[in-house]
Scaffold this motif. Structure first.
Motif, PDB file in Angstrom:
ATOM      1  N   SER A 182       0.824  -1.209   0.000  1.00 35.53           N
ATOM      2  CA  SER A 182       0.000   0.000   0.000  1.00 35.53           C
ATOM      3  C   SER A 182       0.858   1.259   0.000  1.00 35.53           C
ATOM      4  O   SER A 182       0.340   2.363  -0.186  1.00 35.53           O
ATOM      5  CB  SER A 182      -0.903   0.007   1.240  1.00 35.53           C
ATOM      6  OG  SER A 182      -0.116   0.115   2.426  1.00 35.53           O
ATOM      7  N   GLY A 196      -4.596  -0.751  -3.207  1.00 35.59           N
ATOM      8  CA  GLY A 196      -5.425  -0.147  -2.169  1.00 35.59           C
ATOM      9  C   GLY A 196      -6.714   0.385  -2.767  1.00 35.59           C
ATOM     10  O   GLY A 196      -6.758   0.732  -3.951  1.00 35.59           O
ATOM     11  N   HIS A 198     -10.372   1.750  -0.569  1.00 30.71           N
ATOM     12  CA  HIS A 198     -10.901   2.796   0.307  1.00 30.71           C
ATOM     13  C   HIS A 198     -11.001   2.280   1.734  1.00 30.71           C
ATOM     14  O   HIS A 198     -10.952   1.073   1.994  1.00 30.71           O
ATOM     15  CB  HIS A 198     -12.253   3.302  -0.189  1.00 30.71           C
ATOM     16  CG  HIS A 198     -13.373   2.306  -0.058  1.00 30.71           C
ATOM     17  ND1 HIS A 198     -14.079   2.112   1.112  1.00 30.71           N
ATOM     18  CD2 HIS A 198     -13.918   1.452  -0.955  1.00 30.71           C
ATOM     19  CE1 HIS A 198     -15.002   1.192   0.938  1.00 30.71           C
ATOM     20  NE2 HIS A 198     -14.926   0.761  -0.311  1.00 30.71           N
ATOM     21  N   ALA A 199     -11.162   3.212   2.677  1.00 38.27           N
ATOM     22  CA  ALA A 199     -11.252   2.896   4.102  1.00 38.27           C
ATOM     23  C   ALA A 199     -12.684   3.059   4.590  1.00 38.27           C
ATOM     24  O   ALA A 199     -13.584   3.474   3.852  1.00 38.27           O
ATOM     25  CB  ALA A 199     -10.318   3.808   4.887  1.00 38.27           C
ATOM     26  N   HIS A 200     -12.887   2.767   5.875  1.00 40.23           N
ATOM     27  CA  HIS A 200     -14.213   2.933   6.464  1.00 40.23           C
ATOM     28  C   HIS A 200     -14.660   4.393   6.417  1.00 40.23           C
ATOM     29  O   HIS A 200     -15.862   4.681   6.316  1.00 40.23           O
ATOM     30  CB  HIS A 200     -14.213   2.452   7.922  1.00 40.23           C
ATOM     31  CG  HIS A 200     -13.956   0.984   8.069  1.00 40.23           C
ATOM     32  ND1 HIS A 200     -12.775   0.487   8.546  1.00 40.23           N
ATOM     33  CD2 HIS A 200     -14.741  -0.092   7.789  1.00 40.23           C
ATOM     34  CE1 HIS A 200     -12.833  -0.832   8.576  1.00 40.23           C
ATOM     35  NE2 HIS A 200     -14.010  -1.213   8.112  1.00 40.23           N
ATOM     36  N   SER A 201     -13.715   5.316   6.503  1.00 39.88           N
ATOM     37  CA  SER A 201     -14.068   6.738   6.494  1.00 39.88           C
ATOM     38  C   SER A 201     -14.782   7.142   5.211  1.00 39.88           C
ATOM     39  O   SER A 201     -15.628   8.046   5.226  1.00 39.88           O
ATOM     40  CB  SER A 201     -12.818   7.595   6.698  1.00 39.88           C
ATOM     41  OG  SER A 201     -11.856   7.327   5.695  1.00 39.88           O
ATOM     42  N   LEU A 227     -15.304  -2.230   0.661  1.00 40.01           N
ATOM     43  CA  LEU A 227     -15.143  -2.604   2.066  1.00 40.01           C
ATOM     44  C   LEU A 227     -16.532  -2.696   2.694  1.00 40.01           C
ATOM     45  O   LEU A 227     -17.237  -1.682   2.801  1.00 40.01           O
ATOM     46  CB  LEU A 227     -14.290  -1.558   2.783  1.00 40.01           C
ATOM     47  CG  LEU A 227     -14.024  -1.737   4.269  1.00 40.01           C
ATOM     48  CD1 LEU A 227     -13.305  -3.051   4.554  1.00 40.01           C
ATOM     49  CD2 LEU A 227     -13.198  -0.557   4.787  1.00 40.01           C
ATOM     50  N   THR A 230     -18.340  -1.806   7.443  1.00 37.65           N
ATOM     51  CA  THR A 230     -18.447  -0.559   8.211  1.00 37.65           C
ATOM     52  C   THR A 230     -19.624  -0.604   9.180  1.00 37.65           C
ATOM     53  O   THR A 230     -19.527  -0.133  10.317  1.00 37.65           O
ATOM     54  CB  THR A 230     -18.593   0.646   7.266  1.00 37.65           C
ATOM     55  OG1 THR A 230     -17.485   0.675   6.373  1.00 37.65           O
ATOM     56  CG2 THR A 230     -18.639   1.959   8.058  1.00 37.65           C
ATOM     57  N   ASP A 261     -12.733  -6.570   7.156  1.00 35.79           N
ATOM     58  CA  ASP A 261     -11.665  -6.060   8.008  1.00 35.79           C
ATOM     59  C   ASP A 261     -11.953  -6.260   9.491  1.00 35.79           C
ATOM     60  O   ASP A 261     -11.257  -5.702  10.339  1.00 35.79           O
ATOM     61  CB  ASP A 261     -11.443  -4.571   7.713  1.00 35.79           C
ATOM     62  CG  ASP A 261     -10.214  -4.003   8.404  1.00 35.79           C
ATOM     63  OD1 ASP A 261      -9.127  -4.615   8.265  1.00 35.79           O
ATOM     64  OD2 ASP A 261     -10.327  -2.969   9.093  1.00 35.79           O
TER      65      ASP A 261
END
Length: 478
Positions: A182, A196, A198-201, A227, A230, A261
């Motif tokens: 990453s 990579g 995206h993230a939970h944000s 993802l 969340t 995750d």
């Protein structure tokens, strides 16, 4: 990226060099060995990495005016010695294994042959580079072995022990088998794949999870991996992902898959797999992350988890359960008054800390099928006639012996630096990774077990064994 790391050393290296200089023996030719005493994670092998970094370090050795002013401010070195350091240049030889080589405890992985003051200075930096990168390359290999062919992605930058560890750890992780990192800067510096999504944000920022997935799919329709944990994996995450996947398919795109995750990865992955398959997405991949290591991946696979690729972060980049390789740098020989190299030995109450004396080489013995059977540490002037049977013996339990009839040998230590200049062609990280893969294939599976691996044979030649034992027996002279 060129860096001058001349001052990356322990103070005692400089105080010793000053002492050698004042004593007039600083130019005596000396031999130092780099080796380690235990495999990473108490495993069956260690992958050596960091030789490119050693070359870069050696080629940029030079004390700057600012360096010398700092040393002067310590008030422990006089102007005569500082003027001597002003003209410092490494003019010696370094022999090492190839980057990516599989090696074992107590055998040299790098040997420095140089004037004493030069060989002394480079100890700390060389150990720092090889210890860390070999640690992470080996940890990565163990994780990738546990994944059994699944792609492993290195995700550890944010948990690394600082930026340098994040950068060079990412490189070492790819050498050990990871498919990508990453770490964008590592990708740029070392030309390795980056990955990579995206993230939970990202999901939290939008009014609904579905809105977040749709927005991401609109921007990245060719690389849509969502993802889904969340809020709730099974009640909303995978269902919303399928809604977006259907919309993508209507536009002519196929989704990459989903990522988990958190939670019970075995249960969730199996349920998600069923839902994706039933919805017409059998090729959608499931990626998992969340504090994974070789032990957790092994367990998840044994439990039947439906996971296609693995994002491994903290426990890889920090080698969480085994924080240091512990490689050492020991004097093995130095010039006598007559100029001949004389073997040197360190005596200890702990037998494992008694080094192998003399200027040496390491020979690997292969059977007729190309599998590595044993390593033999020999004095540098010894030779082996492959047309004759070769007998080796355990250096401690000497009655344990093995005779090879049909075999080939390979010298593991080859020139890296000659007269201060690099003589080895630099390889790409991909080439080093492929070499490490070939090296792993050359050893039997029992050495690659995650737990309780078989111990690979590393023996001493008869001549070296006799030299060592005679020096130990006469330790009263030391």
């Amino acid at each position: 990226m060129s860096r001058n790391l001349t001052m990356l050393t322990d103070l005692y290296q400089l105080t010793m060099i000053n002492g050698y200089y004042k004593s007039g023996n600083h130019n005596d030719m000396s031999v130092f060995d780099v080796f380690f005493r235990k495999n990473v994670c108490d495993g069956g092998y260690t992958i050596i990495s960091g030789m490119d970094e050693v070359v870069e370090y050696i080629q940029n050795l030079k004390f700057s005016d600012a360096d010398l002013e700092y040393l002067r401010s310590l008030n422990i070195f006089d102007d005569d010695f500082l003027n001597f350091l002003k003209n410092f240049k490494f003019t010696g030889d370094i022999y090492s294994v190839e980057d990516g080589s599989i090696m074992f405890p107590n055998e040299p992985v790098l040997t420095v042959k140089a004037p004493l003051y030069q060989a002394q200075l480079v100890e700390t930096a060389i150990l720092s580079m090889i210890n860390f990168m070999s640690l992470i390359a080996t940890k990565s290999s163990r994780v990738c072995n546990a994944a059994k062919g699944d792609a492993v992605l290195e995700f550890g930058l944010r948990r690394a022990q600082g930026p340098e560890a994040g950068l060079y750890g990412a490189k070492a992780a790819v050498v050990g088998g990871c498919a990508a990192t990453s770490n964008v800067l590592a990708g740029k510096m070392f030309d390795i794949p980056v990955a990579g999504t995206h993230a939970h944000s990202w999901v939290q920022k939008f009014d609904t999870e579905l809105d977040a997935f749709r927005a991401y799919a609109e921007i990245y329709p060719d690389n849509c991996l969502l993802l889904i944990d969340t809020y709730n994996v099974l009640e909303s995450g995978v269902k919303n992902a399928i809604t977006v996947f259907d919309e993508l398919r209507e536009k002519g795109y196929e989704p990459v898959g989903v990522r988990l995750d958190s939670g019970d990865l075995t249960y969730l992955s199996r349920e998600v797999r069923k839902i994706l398959d039933d919805a017409g997405y059998p090729n959608a991949k499931i990626t998992a992350s969340n504090d994974l290591d070789e032990y957790m991946i092994t367990s998840l696979k044994q439990e039947g988890a439906c996971i296609d690729s693995w994002g491994v972060g903290t426990k890889l980049i920090t080698s969480y359960d085994y924080p240091s390789l512990g490689g050492v740098y020991k004097l093995a020989a130095t010039a006598s008054r007559e100029g001949e190299l004389m073997p040197k030995i360190k005596i200890s109450e702990n037998p494992e800390k008694i080094n192998n004396p003399g200027y040496k080489k390491v020979v690997r013995i292969y059977n007729s099928y190309g599998k590595a059977e044993a390593d033999l540490i020999m004095l540098n002037d010894e030779t082996i006639d492959e047309n004759l049977p070769l007998e080796i013996f355990d250096p401690v339990y000497t009655w344990k012996r093995k005779v090879f009839e049909k075999y080939t040998i390979r010298e593991m230590l080859v020139p890296l630096i000659k007269d201060g200049k690099c003589v080895r062609e630099k390889k790409t990280v991909h080439e080093i990774k492929e070499y490490a893969k070939e090296e792993l294939q050359s050893i039997w599976d029992q050495y690659k077990r995650i737990k309780n691996p078989h111990i690979y044979k590393v023996d001493l030649s008869q001549k070296l064994w006799e030299l060592k034992n005679n020096m130990v027996a006469s330790k009263k002279k030391f």
